[in-house]
Design a protein around this motif. Sequence first.
Motif, PDB file in Angstrom:
ATOM      1  N   PRO A 196      80.194 -17.062   9.075  1.00 13.64           N
ATOM      2  CA  PRO A 196      80.620 -16.201   8.993  1.00 13.64           C
ATOM      3  C   PRO A 196      82.241 -15.713   9.497  1.00 13.64           C
ATOM      4  O   PRO A 196      82.603 -16.600  10.490  1.00 13.64           O
ATOM      5  N   ILE A 197      83.536 -15.333   8.304  1.00  8.39           N
ATOM      6  CA  ILE A 197      84.729 -15.901   8.599  1.00  8.39           C
ATOM      7  C   ILE A 197      85.178 -14.931   9.811  1.00  8.39           C
ATOM      8  O   ILE A 197      85.406 -13.635   9.539  1.00  8.39           O
ATOM      9  N   GLN A 198      85.750 -15.551  10.387  1.00  5.84           N
ATOM     10  CA  GLN A 198      85.660 -14.443  11.844  1.00  5.84           C
ATOM     11  C   GLN A 198      87.539 -14.086  12.035  1.00  5.84           C
ATOM     12  O   GLN A 198      88.232 -15.341  12.249  1.00  5.84           O
ATOM     13  N   GLU A 199      88.404 -13.516  11.944  1.00  5.09           N
ATOM     14  CA  GLU A 199      89.797 -13.301  11.747  1.00  5.09           C
ATOM     15  C   GLU A 199      90.239 -12.451  13.370  1.00  5.09           C
ATOM     16  O   GLU A 199      89.681 -11.545  13.436  1.00  5.09           O
TER      17      GLU A 199
END
Length: 44
Positions: free
Chosen positions: A41-44
Amino acid sequence: MSAENIKENAIRKVIQELIVPDLGKIMNKQDILEERINFLPIQE
């Protein structure tokens, strides 16, 4: 494929195996790692 190309490919494979014997295994592991990274998952 010509006989000359077959010979060149065979020689290339032999040299590759002498230099990096486990190249195929390394490339497979790299592919697996890339697939796993793509699913993170991409976490920003």
